[in-house]
Design a protein around this motif. Structure first.
Motif, mmCIF file in Angstrom:
data_model
loop_
_atom_site.group_PDB
_atom_site.id
_atom_site.type_symbol
_atom_site.label_atom_id
_atom_site.label_comp_id
_atom_site.label_asym_id
_atom_site.label_seq_id
_atom_site.Cartn_x
_atom_site.Cartn_y
_atom_site.Cartn_z
ATOM 1 N N VAL A 1 2.206 3.358 -40.671
ATOM 2 C CA VAL A 1 3.140 2.963 -40.891
ATOM 3 C C VAL A 1 4.601 4.007 -41.695
ATOM 4 O O VAL A 1 5.148 4.007 -41.436
ATOM 5 C CB VAL A 1 4.056 1.449 -40.905
ATOM 6 C CG1 VAL A 1 4.493 0.967 -40.748
ATOM 7 C CG2 VAL A 1 3.443 0.999 -39.908
ATOM 8 N N VAL A 2 4.421 4.388 -43.148
ATOM 9 C CA VAL A 2 4.994 4.674 -43.780
ATOM 10 C C VAL A 2 5.567 5.899 -43.887
ATOM 11 O O VAL A 2 6.386 6.649 -43.902
ATOM 12 C CB VAL A 2 5.379 4.281 -46.126
ATOM 13 C CG1 VAL A 2 5.867 4.894 -46.542
ATOM 14 C CG2 VAL A 2 4.773 2.546 -45.803
ATOM 15 N N SER A 3 4.426 6.531 -43.448
ATOM 16 C CA SER A 3 4.069 7.765 -43.155
ATOM 17 C C SER A 3 4.922 8.726 -42.223
ATOM 18 O O SER A 3 5.621 9.474 -41.997
ATOM 19 C CB SER A 3 2.699 8.159 -43.138
ATOM 20 O OG SER A 3 1.965 7.977 -43.833
ATOM 21 N N VAL A 4 5.430 7.137 -41.114
ATOM 22 C CA VAL A 4 6.061 7.712 -39.712
ATOM 23 C C VAL A 4 7.659 7.672 -39.922
ATOM 24 O O VAL A 4 7.985 8.438 -39.570
ATOM 25 C CB VAL A 4 4.938 6.371 -38.857
ATOM 26 C CG1 VAL A 4 6.074 7.043 -37.561
ATOM 27 C CG2 VAL A 4 3.796 6.905 -38.347
ATOM 28 N N ALA A 5 7.421 6.688 -40.702
ATOM 29 C CA ALA A 5 8.196 6.787 -40.861
ATOM 30 C C ALA A 5 9.412 6.960 -42.314
ATOM 31 O O ALA A 5 10.448 7.418 -41.842
ATOM 32 C CB ALA A 5 8.862 4.903 -41.290
ATOM 33 N N VAL A 6 8.680 7.897 -43.120
ATOM 34 C CA VAL A 6 9.133 8.795 -43.539
ATOM 35 C C VAL A 6 9.236 10.143 -42.854
ATOM 36 O O VAL A 6 10.651 11.028 -43.331
ATOM 37 C CB VAL A 6 8.272 8.888 -45.004
ATOM 38 C CG1 VAL A 6 9.092 10.269 -45.543
ATOM 39 C CG2 VAL A 6 8.485 7.925 -46.141
ATOM 40 N N THR A 7 8.702 10.312 -41.925
ATOM 41 C CA THR A 7 8.696 11.592 -41.314
ATOM 42 C C THR A 7 9.422 11.610 -40.463
ATOM 43 O O THR A 7 10.419 12.491 -40.449
ATOM 44 C CB THR A 7 7.149 11.810 -40.357
ATOM 45 O OG1 THR A 7 6.117 11.695 -41.780
ATOM 46 C CG2 THR A 7 7.204 13.301 -39.321
ATOM 47 N N ALA A 8 10.057 10.007 -39.721
ATOM 48 C CA ALA A 8 10.917 10.295 -39.068
ATOM 49 C C ALA A 8 12.323 11.037 -39.914
ATOM 50 O O ALA A 8 13.219 11.109 -39.494
ATOM 51 C CB ALA A 8 11.161 8.594 -38.171
ATOM 52 N N VAL A 9 12.507 10.068 -40.649
ATOM 53 C CA VAL A 9 13.735 10.028 -41.764
ATOM 54 C C VAL A 9 14.322 11.554 -42.171
ATOM 55 O O VAL A 9 14.978 12.004 -41.785
ATOM 56 C CB VAL A 9 13.306 8.954 -43.021
ATOM 57 C CG1 VAL A 9 14.534 9.078 -44.271
ATOM 58 C CG2 VAL A 9 13.381 7.415 -42.564
#
Length: 896
Positions: A599-607
């Motif tokens: 979840v954090v990886s996807v969120a960071v990638t999106a940011v």
């Protein structure tokens, strides 16, 4: 009295200086309330002990006396060990300051008389050992009768020659747990009734009757008259074997003794026969023969009584070097009513067939620590059926047995057998599966040489299995699925390298797997053991990972008992965690939670993606990408057209349309009018008609030794000038920015330039530039500097054309549609191919302009408006519909 104690303590402290005892005290070891001064060659009792001392060990020294003040500073003393010294004198007040003393050991000293009044203050004394001293009489002082808490008393020595009535009368009212009396072989006189008044539950005698065997019956009658239930003889015959014909043990039949022990001493078949014959029908239930020196008489007779009614709960034979003691009368019938047999360290290596038939009532056999091999314990010719019908426990550890099959065949007809101990043997792998004849519930196999194949020989009925310290490297999970009753499994000290996947043991409750070689363990390692409540897994080379951390957390949360936690759980990997306790290893939640990390990886990638998009929009990254794409396409087209050649110009001039007049009237005249002339490339005169504009820019820059940038505010506002600056930077990737020459027509502040002019800002900050002087007097120096930067005029290809001055241009056309310099500007109109049948609009894009061949030559004045556009020739290149338009003709575009 308190003042006297202080004075005594000071005197003791001063007196220790002349004997070196204070220095000896420095070598004593103190631990809490215990002080250990044993074995350091003290000659006196040292001073200066801590006031809190409760246990003082002064044994194995050279102390000769205990004075009145030696122990005065120890009011809390409870245990005092003075054994193995040379003490011959005790001060009258030696123990006056130690009223709490509970244990006093004066064994093996040189006391000349039995101490009496000196012990009077010790009203709480529980254990007292005065044996092996030099007093000649065993008579006790009346002070012994006042030791009401006394429970264990040892007295006597090798100088006591007589035991007389009244010697022990002070003890008549003292209930002792143990009374020990030593006279050795010196006893010559015994007065009947001397020991009859003792009130001890256990009596130990060290009385040798070698010289006076006739004293023994009288001693035994007095001992059997006491309430004692346990009797131990040490060295009953110390130097000689009894050869007399008198039966010395006839009174055994009437005694109340239940535990009888013979320790050391010389025994032959006659003495042993007298003892065993009188034990038949007696109250004795436990007989021990330990460390006796057994030997047959030289004239041994075979006419010995048959002992077949020896009803014993236990018979123990230990540390006997001669195994003939087992059949002293050539028969094994004396075992037939024994329920528990222990034969340890007797060195026998063979069990005759007749021996098994005489042990029908036996429930437990311990024949460990001998020299047995499977070939001598199991004989195919023997009949084992019906022999051991009541045997429940068979202990044969520490022998030389190597085959489980032999033990299974030996015990196949023993229906009640449940426990087998084969520890410390040579049991190895199993050649073929073994069928056990009864439900073995406890199997002990530690300290053998097992392998994974050995599981085929193990019974499936066990509930307790000990395979520790047996060299196991891997397990057989298939066996555990069949062992449905297994509740305790010990695998400590092996070399197991991994926990088997899917290891199932449905009834297992206790597992010891410490001291192995596996390092990986996780939540699923013991998931198929639903009843597991205790786990010992310490002393393994753990890889401290998230799986291990999760397993420990879940195990402790579920109530699983981790034995030896946390001290024996140490990290061995990774290197930065070596020797770290697993309890101190605490990885972050993000490190171990895969879902959260995703979840954090996807969120960071999106940011990051959103941030990159914003940055691209803010800093015109699409503009740079389109320009780079044009460079790549131009290089690709140049490779296809194979238009390579030598550099033909001294300089390529990049300028805006607002500075064109200065370029024609000043720059070209000065450079092309000198001798020899410089060859200068400008777009409105020297670009090849019919080629792509980008190709013209790049090829002419590549064919020029220098690139002159005529910088002004109009240059900054020109999109085409920004392209030429970008292409010049790309050209410098293979060379150096020293090919760029900056000519400032007016002052420009680098910080005021738009963000996409970052290259120009870096050039202005880092590269020296020429500034056009307004004063005519300074202009000759400007031209001299410029020519110096351009170098000699004959350093280019001679075929480059020389040109006449250009005529002035009409009003400029608008620049090509390019990306807006600011996100707030309105978007550019879309590009559409021109209609060949209709004339172009004065504001049409450059892509709709006619080919250069339809226009007048550059040397003639340009018409005020472009002519009509003829149809495109089939040989003309197609119109570009890229985001960055690349026109097929170049007619001096209006740059600015």
């Amino acid at each position: 009295m308190p003042g006297r104690g202080v004075v005594a303590w000071v005197v003791a402290l001063l007196s220790c200086l002349d004997a070196g005892s204070c220095l000896a005290h420095d070598r004593c070891q103190t631990s809490g309330t215990r002080v250990d001064c044993s074995g350091i060659r003290l000659e006196r009792v040292p001073a200066g002990f801590p006031l809190r001392t409760e246990t003082l060990d002064l044994s194995y020294n050279r102390i000769t006396a205990v004075g009145d003040s030696d122990l005065s500073g120890l009011p809390r003393l409870r245990v005092l060990r003075l054994n193995y010294n040379n003490i011959s004198r005790l001060g009258a007040a030696a123990f006056a300051s130690n009223p709490l003393l509970e244990e006093l050991n004066l064994f093996n000293n040189s006391l000349r008389s039995m101490p009496g009044p000196v012990l009077a203050p010790l009203r709480r004394l529980v254990r007292l050992d005065l044996s092996n001293n030099l007093y000649p009489s065993a008579r006790l002082d009346a002070a012994f009768g006042r030791l009401s808490h006394l429970r264990d008393l040892s007295i006597g020595g090798d100088l006591i020659h007589a035991l007389q009535l009244g010697d022990f009368s002070p003890l008549n009212l003292t209930p002792l747990d143990r009374f020990a009396l030593k006279t050795g072989s010196s006893l010559r006189e015994y007065e009947a009734g001397t020991l009859s008044k003792l009130r001890a539950r256990s009596v130990w005698t060290d009385i040798a009757v070698d010289h006076k065997p006739g004293l023994l019956p009288s001693i035994l009658r007095d001992l059997f008259a006491t309430p004692a239930t346990s009797l131990r003889f040490r060295k009953l015959f110390e130097f000689t074997y009894y050869t007399g014909g008198e039966d010395l043990f006839t009174s055994l039949r009437q005694s109340g003794i239940t535990n009888l022990t013979f320790f050391r001493g010389k025994f032959n078949e006659h003495l042993l026969s007298f003892i065993l014959e009188n034990l038949q029908g007696s109250a004795v239930r436990n007989l021990t023969l330990q460390a006796i020196d057994f030997a047959r008489s030289p004239n041994a007779s075979s006419d010995l009584p048959d002992i077949n009614r020896l009803d014993l709960d236990s018979l123990t034979l230990k540390e006997i070097s001669n195994p003939d003691v087992l059949r002293f009368n050539q028969r094994f019938t004396w075992f037939n009513l024994v329920r528990s047999l222990v034969i340890n360290l007797v060195n026998f290596n063979y069990v005759p067939c007749s021996a098994w038939r005489e042990m029908k009532v036996m429930r437990s056999i311990d024949i460990s620590k001998n020299l047995l091999e499977e070939g001598f314990i199991y004989n195919r010719r023997c009949q084992y059926s019906g022999t051991m019908q009541n045997l429940e426990e068979f202990l044969i550890g520490t022998n030389r047995i190597s085959s489980l099959r032999a033990i299974a065949l030996l015990t196949a007809e023993w229906p009640r057998l449940r426990t087998i101990d084969l520890s410390h043997n040579l049991v190895g792998s199993c050649e073929s599966p073994v069928a056990w004849g009864q439900p073995i519930s406890c199997l002990i196999l530690h300290h053998n040489t097992l392998s994974a194949e050995s599981f085929a020989c193990l019974p499936h009925t066990v509930s307790y299995l000990d395979l520790s310290h047996s060299g196991l490297e891997r397990l057989d999970p298939r066996w555990f699925t069949l062992a449905s009753n297994l509740s305790t499994l010990l695998l400590s000290g092996n070399r197991i390298k991994f926990i088997p996947s899917g290891w199932a043991a449905p009834s297992l409750r206790t597992l010891q797997i410490d001291g192995n070689s596996f390092g990986a363990i996780g939540p699923g390692s013991f998931r198929s053991m639903p009843r597991l409540v205790a786990l010992g897994a310490g002393n393994n080379p753990y890889h401290c990972t998230c799986d291990l951390h999760r397993f420990i957390s879940e195990s402790r949360a579920s109530g699983l008992l981790l034995r030896d936690w946390p001290d024996d759980y140490i990290c061995y990997h990774p290197a930065e965690l070596v020797d770290t306790r697993v309890a101190d290893y605490s990885p972050g939640r993000l490190q171990c939670d895969v879902g959260l990390a995703l979840v954090v990886s996807v969120a960071v990638t999106a940011v990051v993606a959103v941030g990159a998009t914003v940055l691209c929009w803010r800093y015109d990254l699409p503009w740079y990408l389109r320009a780079t794409w044009q460079v790549v396409r131009s290089r690709y087209r140049a490779a296809e057209e194979d238009q390579t050649g030598p550099r033909a110009y001294h300089a390529f001039v990049s300028y805006s349309w607002a500075d064109a007049e200065w370029v024609r009237d000043e720059l070209l005249k000065r450079l092309e009018g000198c001798e020899p002339p410089y060859r200068v490339c400008i777009h409105e005169r020297d670009f090849t008609p019919g080629r792509w504009i980008i190709d013209n820019i790049i090829d002419n820059m590549e064919g020029s030794r220098k690139v002159l940038f005529v910088l002004s505010r109009s240059f900054v506002d020109s999109e085409w000038c920004n392209y030429e600056l970008y292409f010049a930077h790309q050209r410098a990737l293979g060379r150096s920015l020293r090919d760029a020459v900056l000519l400032l027509m007016e002052p420009i502040c680098p910080r005021s330039l738009p963000s996409r002019f970052c290259r120009l800002r870096r050039l202005l900050d880092s590269k020296t530039y020429l500034e056009w002087p307004a004063e005519p007097s300074r202009q000759p120096f400007f031209w001299a500097q410029l020519k110096n930067l351009l170098g000699k005029a004959d350093a280019v290809a001679p075929e480059a054309p020389l040109h006449a001055p250009l005529p002035p241009h009409p009003d400029p056309l608008p620049p090509p549609s390019l990306p807006s310099p600011s996100p707030l500007d309105p978007p550019s109109p879309p590009l559409t191919p021109p209609d060949p049948l209709s004339p172009p609009s004065p504001l049409s894009p450059l892509s709709s302009l006619p080919p250069l061949s339809s226009l007048p030559p550059p040397t003639s004045p340009l018409p005020p408006s472009p002519p009509s556009v003829p149809p495109l020739s089939p040989l003309s290149p197609p119109l570009s519909i890229d985001p960055l338009p690349s026109p097929v003709a170049y007619i001096c575009p209006r740059r600015g």
